[in-house]
Design a protein around this motif. Structure first.
Motif, PDB file in Angstrom:
ATOM      1  N   CYS A  29      42.256  28.166  48.158  1.00  0.00           N
ATOM      2  CA  CYS A  29      41.076  28.472  47.343  1.00  0.00           C
ATOM      3  C   CYS A  29      41.255  27.818  45.985  1.00  0.00           C
ATOM      4  O   CYS A  29      42.216  28.105  45.279  1.00  0.00           O
ATOM      5  CB  CYS A  29      40.884  29.974  47.176  1.00  0.00           C
ATOM      6  N   ARG A  32      39.848  30.570  42.356  1.00  0.00           N
ATOM      7  CA  ARG A  32      40.826  31.400  41.654  1.00  0.00           C
ATOM      8  C   ARG A  32      40.198  32.374  40.662  1.00  0.00           C
ATOM      9  O   ARG A  32      40.433  32.334  39.445  1.00  0.00           O
ATOM     10  CB  ARG A  32      41.884  30.513  40.999  1.00  0.00           C
ATOM     11  N   CYS A  33      39.397  33.254  41.164  1.00  0.00           N
ATOM     12  CA  CYS A  33      38.733  34.271  40.343  1.00  0.00           C
ATOM     13  C   CYS A  33      39.773  35.236  39.759  1.00  0.00           C
ATOM     14  O   CYS A  33      40.689  35.668  40.481  1.00  0.00           O
ATOM     15  CB  CYS A  33      37.758  35.087  41.187  1.00  0.00           C
ATOM     16  N   CYS A  36      41.256  38.524  41.808  1.00  0.00           N
ATOM     17  CA  CYS A  36      41.168  38.344  43.266  1.00  0.00           C
ATOM     18  C   CYS A  36      42.294  39.120  43.948  1.00  0.00           C
ATOM     19  O   CYS A  36      43.447  39.052  43.525  1.00  0.00           O
ATOM     20  CB  CYS A  36      41.282  36.856  43.585  1.00  0.00           C
ATOM     21  N   TRP A  42      45.474  31.448  48.025  1.00  0.00           N
ATOM     22  CA  TRP A  42      45.107  30.396  47.069  1.00  0.00           C
ATOM     23  C   TRP A  42      45.706  29.024  47.387  1.00  0.00           C
ATOM     24  O   TRP A  42      44.974  28.041  47.416  1.00  0.00           O
ATOM     25  CB  TRP A  42      45.487  30.814  45.650  1.00  0.00           C
ATOM     26  N   GLY A  75      40.829  33.104  50.642  1.00  0.00           N
ATOM     27  CA  GLY A  75      40.596  31.650  50.610  1.00  0.00           C
ATOM     28  C   GLY A  75      39.118  31.301  50.403  1.00  0.00           C
ATOM     29  O   GLY A  75      38.260  32.153  50.303  1.00  0.00           O
ATOM     30  N   GLY A 109      33.154  31.674  47.191  1.00  0.00           N
ATOM     31  CA  GLY A 109      33.162  31.873  45.737  1.00  0.00           C
ATOM     32  C   GLY A 109      32.310  30.855  45.001  1.00  0.00           C
ATOM     33  O   GLY A 109      32.211  30.899  43.779  1.00  0.00           O
ATOM     34  N   TYR A 134      33.881  36.150  42.586  1.00  0.00           N
ATOM     35  CA  TYR A 134      34.171  37.550  42.265  1.00  0.00           C
ATOM     36  C   TYR A 134      34.348  37.677  40.757  1.00  0.00           C
ATOM     37  O   TYR A 134      35.065  36.897  40.132  1.00  0.00           O
ATOM     38  CB  TYR A 134      35.450  37.963  42.990  1.00  0.00           C
TER      39      TYR A 134
HETATM   40  S1  SF4 Z   1      37.715  36.116  45.389  1.00  0.00           S
HETATM   41 FE1  SF4 Z   1      37.482  34.525  46.982  1.00  0.00          FE
HETATM   42  S2  SF4 Z   1      36.739  32.734  45.828  1.00  0.00           S
HETATM   43 FE2  SF4 Z   1      37.569  34.126  44.318  1.00  0.00          FE
HETATM   44  S3  SF4 Z   1      39.726  33.489  44.073  1.00  0.00           S
HETATM   45 FE3  SF4 Z   1      39.707  35.078  45.645  1.00  0.00          FE
HETATM   46  S4  SF4 Z   1      39.607  33.981  47.564  1.00  0.00           S
HETATM   47 FE4  SF4 Z   1      38.978  32.533  45.971  1.00  0.00          FE
END
Ligand code: SF4
Length: 219
Positions: A29, A32-33, A36, A42, A75, A109, A134
């Protein structure tokens, strides 16, 4: 042969979409909110690559065709667009040939506008999507959503029939938020935790002499 980097596959998942579902969490991913809970997903990891045909065979074996849906999360699924498209094609072929009626829900995301611009062909293959990053600073979202900014967007006739009434449903509309699975010596928390749940879980475990190691909500 098309592959996907896969963090985990689980059957049955009952807290990320309606009914009994196959859950697929992709690895990698780039978004990287903050906050998370799946930070183990990630880093991209080529050692976790699986052929789409092999993953489809697992879906068939695990569910024996008794599924209501497939939920793809991570992810970030759209960080692997070729593999994701191939997986969706394979699921749709299975659904059609076996006369099944499962839906496919995907989390991302990325903002919906970005997905519509860059990945319209993939959206066309889905029944519903939960887009947008997120946001830890916002309250818990509506059912199956981590934060208030995340919509549930039906994308197909099947998706509209199944999801339209749930777009504005409260977080507890489908009952429990979380399920727990123990596999390969690890404990998997599946679903959408409420704010502070993971810290509460850690404190509760510590009070009983259990230190949690390698948790996914911290790096
Ligand atoms: S919430 Fe989803 S989009 Fe945001 S960092 Fe986590 S895995 Fe990635």
């Amino acid at each position: 042969m098309t592959t996907l980097q896969l963090n985990k596959a689980h059957w049955p998942v009952t807290v990320l979409g309606p009914g009994k579902r196959i859950g697929l969490w992709l690895q990698g991913c780039s978004i990287r909110c903050k906050g998370c809970v799946s930070q183990d997903t990630w880093p991209a990891d080529p050692t976790k690559a699986i052929e789409v045909a092999e993953l489809l065979a697992w879906c068939k074996r695990a569910s024996d065709g008794r599924l209501d849906g497939v939920t793809i999360s991570g992810g970030e699924p759209f960080d692997q667009p070729e593999g994701l498209a191939a997986l969706l094609d394979a699921l749709r072929r299975w659904r059609r040939r076996a006369s099944l009626d499962f839906d496919v829900l995907c989390y991302s995301g990325y903002p919906l506008k970005t997905l519509e611009r860059d990945h319209a062909a993939i959206l066309d293959r889905l029944d519903a999507i939960v887009p947008e990053p997120y946001v830890d600073a916002l309250p818990l979202g509506n059912v199956w959503r981590g934060s208030r900014n995340q919509p549930l967007v039906p994308l197909s006739a099947r998706g509209r029939a199944r999801y339209s009434k749930l777009v504005d449903a409260p977080a507890d509309a489908a009952g429990k938020h979380m399920q727990v699975a123990v596999e390969g010596g690890r404990v998997w928390m599946i679903g959408i935790p409420e704010r502070g749940d993971m810290a509460r879980l850690e404190r509760l475990c510590a009070s009983r002499g259990l230190d949690l190691k390698e948790v996914s909500w911290r790096r």
